[in-house]
Design a protein around this motif. Structure first.
Motif, PDB file in Angstrom:
ATOM      1  N   ALA A 106       0.775  -0.951  -0.244  1.00 14.09           N
ATOM      2  CA  ALA A 106       0.814   0.302   0.172  1.00 14.09           C
ATOM      3  C   ALA A 106       0.624   1.122   0.125  1.00 14.09           C
ATOM      4  N   GLY A 107       0.037   2.138  -0.586  1.00 13.55           N
ATOM      5  CA  GLY A 107       1.220   3.413  -0.381  1.00 13.55           C
ATOM      6  C   GLY A 107       0.188   4.865   0.585  1.00 13.55           C
ATOM      7  N   ASN A 108       1.410   5.268   1.095  1.00 12.16           N
ATOM      8  CA  ASN A 108       0.536   6.019   1.827  1.00 12.16           C
ATOM      9  C   ASN A 108      -0.535   7.555   1.384  1.00 12.16           C
ATOM     10  N   ASP A 109      -1.113   7.217   2.324  1.00 11.91           N
ATOM     11  CA  ASP A 109      -2.480   8.121   1.986  1.00 11.91           C
ATOM     12  C   ASP A 109      -2.651   9.690   3.024  1.00 11.91           C
ATOM     13  N   LYS A 110      -3.452  10.301   2.169  1.00  9.22           N
ATOM     14  CA  LYS A 110      -3.329  11.277   2.834  1.00  9.22           C
ATOM     15  C   LYS A 110      -4.849  11.586   3.886  1.00  9.22           C
ATOM     16  N   ILE A 111      -3.881  12.338   4.719  1.00 11.96           N
ATOM     17  CA  ILE A 111      -4.885  11.870   6.318  1.00 11.96           C
ATOM     18  C   ILE A 111      -5.671  12.925   6.690  1.00 11.96           C
ATOM     19  N   ASP A 112      -6.283  13.303   5.775  1.00  9.85           N
ATOM     20  CA  ASP A 112      -7.364  15.337   5.501  1.00  9.85           C
ATOM     21  C   ASP A 112      -8.555  14.165   6.357  1.00  9.85           C
ATOM     22  N   GLY A 113      -9.161  13.620   6.226  1.00  8.46           N
ATOM     23  CA  GLY A 113     -10.403  13.663   6.030  1.00  8.46           C
ATOM     24  C   GLY A 113     -10.706  12.571   7.739  1.00  8.46           C
ATOM     25  N   LEU A 114      -9.555  11.988   8.328  1.00  9.66           N
ATOM     26  CA  LEU A 114      -8.531  10.969   9.561  1.00  9.66           C
ATOM     27  C   LEU A 114      -9.051  12.533  10.889  1.00  9.66           C
ATOM     28  N   ILE A 115      -9.048  13.892  10.108  1.00  9.83           N
ATOM     29  CA  ILE A 115      -8.405  14.850  10.551  1.00  9.83           C
ATOM     30  C   ILE A 115      -9.831  15.581  11.055  1.00  9.83           C
ATOM     31  N   GLU A 116     -10.311  15.423   9.873  1.00 11.03           N
ATOM     32  CA  GLU A 116     -11.788  15.876   9.769  1.00 11.03           C
ATOM     33  C   GLU A 116     -12.192  15.247  10.880  1.00 11.03           C
ATOM     34  N   ARG A 117     -12.576  14.427  10.893  1.00  7.97           N
ATOM     35  CA  ARG A 117     -13.449  13.255  12.064  1.00  7.97           C
ATOM     36  C   ARG A 117     -12.571  13.475  13.446  1.00  7.97           C
ATOM     37  N   ILE A 118     -11.625  13.848  13.919  1.00  7.44           N
ATOM     38  CA  ILE A 118     -11.358  14.222  14.683  1.00  7.44           C
ATOM     39  C   ILE A 118     -11.670  14.833  15.594  1.00  7.44           C
ATOM     40  N   ASP A 119     -11.492  16.092  14.744  1.00  2.00           N
ATOM     41  CA  ASP A 119     -11.533  17.463  14.842  1.00  2.00           C
ATOM     42  C   ASP A 119     -13.093  17.649  15.209  1.00  2.00           C
ATOM     43  N   ARG A 120     -14.399  16.792  14.644  1.00  2.00           N
ATOM     44  CA  ARG A 120     -15.754  17.041  15.329  1.00  2.00           C
ATOM     45  C   ARG A 120     -15.822  15.555  15.754  1.00  2.00           C
ATOM     46  N   GLU A 121     -15.078  15.494  16.397  1.00  2.00           N
ATOM     47  CA  GLU A 121     -15.008  14.135  17.796  1.00  2.00           C
ATOM     48  C   GLU A 121     -15.878  12.748  17.533  1.00  2.00           C
ATOM     49  N   GLU A 122     -15.899  12.571  16.942  1.00  2.00           N
ATOM     50  CA  GLU A 122     -16.344  11.484  16.658  1.00  2.00           C
ATOM     51  C   GLU A 122     -15.829  10.118  16.918  1.00  2.00           C
ATOM     52  N   PHE A 123     -14.526   9.988  17.280  1.00  2.00           N
ATOM     53  CA  PHE A 123     -13.517   9.469  18.134  1.00  2.00           C
ATOM     54  C   PHE A 123     -13.089  10.091  18.666  1.00  2.00           C
ATOM     55  N   ASP A 124     -11.757   9.326  19.360  1.00  2.00           N
ATOM     56  CA  ASP A 124     -10.910  10.137  20.554  1.00  2.00           C
ATOM     57  C   ASP A 124      -9.321   9.521  20.079  1.00  2.00           C
ATOM     58  N   LEU A 125      -9.047   8.459  19.234  1.00  2.00           N
ATOM     59  CA  LEU A 125      -7.934   8.260  19.569  1.00  2.00           C
ATOM     60  C   LEU A 125      -8.036   7.250  17.848  1.00  2.00           C
ATOM     61  N   VAL A 126      -6.963   7.112  17.220  1.00  2.00           N
ATOM     62  CA  VAL A 126      -6.634   6.550  15.864  1.00  2.00           C
ATOM     63  C   VAL A 126      -5.371   5.998  16.017  1.00  2.00           C
ATOM     64  N   SER A 127      -5.805   3.840  16.020  1.00  2.00           N
ATOM     65  CA  SER A 127      -4.628   3.027  15.920  1.00  2.00           C
ATOM     66  C   SER A 127      -4.003   3.392  14.322  1.00  2.00           C
ATOM     67  N   VAL A 128      -3.034   3.114  14.273  1.00  2.00           N
ATOM     68  CA  VAL A 128      -2.458   3.034  13.387  1.00  2.00           C
ATOM     69  C   VAL A 128      -1.107   1.953  13.181  1.00  2.00           C
ATOM     70  N   GLY A 129      -1.753   0.416  12.339  1.00  2.00           N
ATOM     71  CA  GLY A 129      -0.965  -0.112  12.410  1.00  2.00           C
ATOM     72  C   GLY A 129       0.186  -0.617  11.003  1.00  2.00           C
ATOM     73  N   ARG A 130       0.451  -0.642   9.598  1.00  2.00           N
ATOM     74  CA  ARG A 130       0.716  -1.153   8.743  1.00  2.00           C
ATOM     75  C   ARG A 130       1.698   0.160   8.694  1.00  2.00           C
ATOM     76  N   ALA A 131       1.078   0.932   8.340  1.00  2.00           N
ATOM     77  CA  ALA A 131       2.010   2.391   8.492  1.00  2.00           C
ATOM     78  C   ALA A 131       3.615   2.682   9.348  1.00  2.00           C
ATOM     79  N   LEU A 132       2.425   1.820  10.825  1.00  2.00           N
ATOM     80  CA  LEU A 132       3.665   2.317  11.753  1.00  2.00           C
ATOM     81  C   LEU A 132       5.307   1.220  12.123  1.00  2.00           C
ATOM     82  N   LEU A 133       4.306  -0.018  11.639  1.00  2.00           N
ATOM     83  CA  LEU A 133       5.029  -0.857  10.822  1.00  2.00           C
ATOM     84  C   LEU A 133       5.763  -1.452  10.720  1.00  2.00           C
ATOM     85  N   VAL A 134       6.096  -0.819   9.096  1.00  2.00           N
ATOM     86  CA  VAL A 134       7.022  -0.563   8.528  1.00  2.00           C
ATOM     87  C   VAL A 134       7.855   1.168   8.811  1.00  2.00           C
TER      88      VAL A 134
END
Length: 346
Positions: free
Chosen positions: A290-318
């Protein structure tokens, strides 16, 4: 708003009351089978330390199995029991704390070889005790909390799932009754660790055999499913999905973490191909990375407080420095998830 301003949402402190973190980035639990005979060694210490010193707010370890004969099907999955394994984890905890990190173990039983219907009530009581003992060991080692693995078709989830739980006693029945085993595990862990030690529960709707499966088909049913788990003592829900951006139910853009937070009022962790342009199973089913992707949508959701924390798997693995690279706008330096990258890991 420029990049450095918008991305700071990910780096706001988190304070749940029992758990305080410097930012919102969580390292997802990822099984690696690098602990011969269940004992994490110096390479495991270095692996977790690198992520902590590079800006990860909370590390959730790979699954650590409880002291039960059927808990693991691999000699190289780490244990949360036995002097050698516990000493190994003590070294991990010390190394992570030395660089200012926070870490919790994922406590795991891989599941019954067939169905949970075959367990007697005395078997179940022994399993509950084993989970509680692992939780106590984790607290005594200095971990910052625990996560119980109740997702993906493993033991706790096998009790949740009607296809694998067709019991006619108090551990079976409708969806709410099928939470009883998890409730007993959570309650026993809470008694073992006390009221102020964080307990996270990871759960999923999907199964490895059916990615479209849903334990709860509607928000109302999800509410009914979650309520006894909240009452039992869960502090944070880790809501496992394959793609965090996908809605959980028709008629709403909320994902599983968003719905769980809305229904329970508790903090939630979202997960699912964060920072990548394809879901995690494509690596195994199609052999592609997988390539790296933008995280704009993720940030927008956190700003709206839809959830609190973000779990990162493969991106942190490599890429151990993923968090710092995101914070410092060094996205051109991010390492893509490929089989070649995996060969140079850890």
């Amino acid at each position: 708003m420029n990049y450095s301003q918008s991305v700071q949402t990910l780096f706001k402190p988190f304070n749940e009351g029992k758990l305080t973190l410097p930012n919102r980035i969580v390292m997802a639990p990822m099984t690696r089978q690098f602990s011969p005979e269940g004992v994490p060694g110096s390479d495991v210490v270095a692996y977790y330390r690198r992520r902590a010193e590079n800006g990860v707010g909370l590390i959730v370890t790979e699954g650590t199995v409880i002291d039960h004969p059927d808990a693991s099907n691999s000699a190289n999955v780490p244990h949360m029991y036995g002097e050698a394994a516990l000493n190994g984890w003590a070294n991990v905890v010390a190394a992570v704390h030395d660089v200012g990190g926070r870490i919790i173990p994922q406590i795991w039983h891989m599941g019954a070889r067939g169905h949970v219907n075959d367990y007697s009530e005395s078997d179940i009581a022994a399993l509950v005790d084993a989970f509680a003992q692992a939780a106590l060991e984790a607290k005594q080692l200095g971990f910052d909390g625990i996560e119980l693995h109740g997702a993906h078709g493993y033991l706790i989830d096998q009790f949740f799932w009607e296809n694998t739980n067709q019991r006619t006693d108090k551990y079976g029945g409708d969806m709410v009754k099928r939470t009883r085993f998890a409730v007993e595990v959570i309650e026993a862990c809470r008694r073992a660790v006390g009221p102020d030690f964080p307990i996270v529960l990871r759960f999923s709707q999907w199964k490895a055999s059916d990615y479209n499966a849903k334990l709860a088909q509607t928000p109302t049913l999800l509410d009914q499913f979650l309520a006894p788990l909240v009452k039992a003592g869960v502090d944070i829900f880790h809501c496992s999905t394959r793609r965090f951006w996908e809605p959980e139910f028709e008629g709403s853009d909320l994902n599983l973490a968003g719905w769980t937070k809305k229904l329970t009022g508790l903090p939630t962790i979202t997960v699912g191909s964060v920072g990548l342009d394809s879901d995690f199973m494509s690596f195994f089913t199609e052999g592609r990375g997988a390539g790296n992707d933008k995280i704009d949508g993720l940030i927008e959701r956190i700003d709206r407080e839809e959830f609190d924390l973000v779990s990162v798997g493969r991106a942190l693995l490599v890429d151990p420095a993923w968090a710092n690279k995101i914070r410092e706008n060094r996205t051109d330096e991010l390492i893509p998830f490929t089989s070649e990258a995996l060969k140079t890991l850890y």
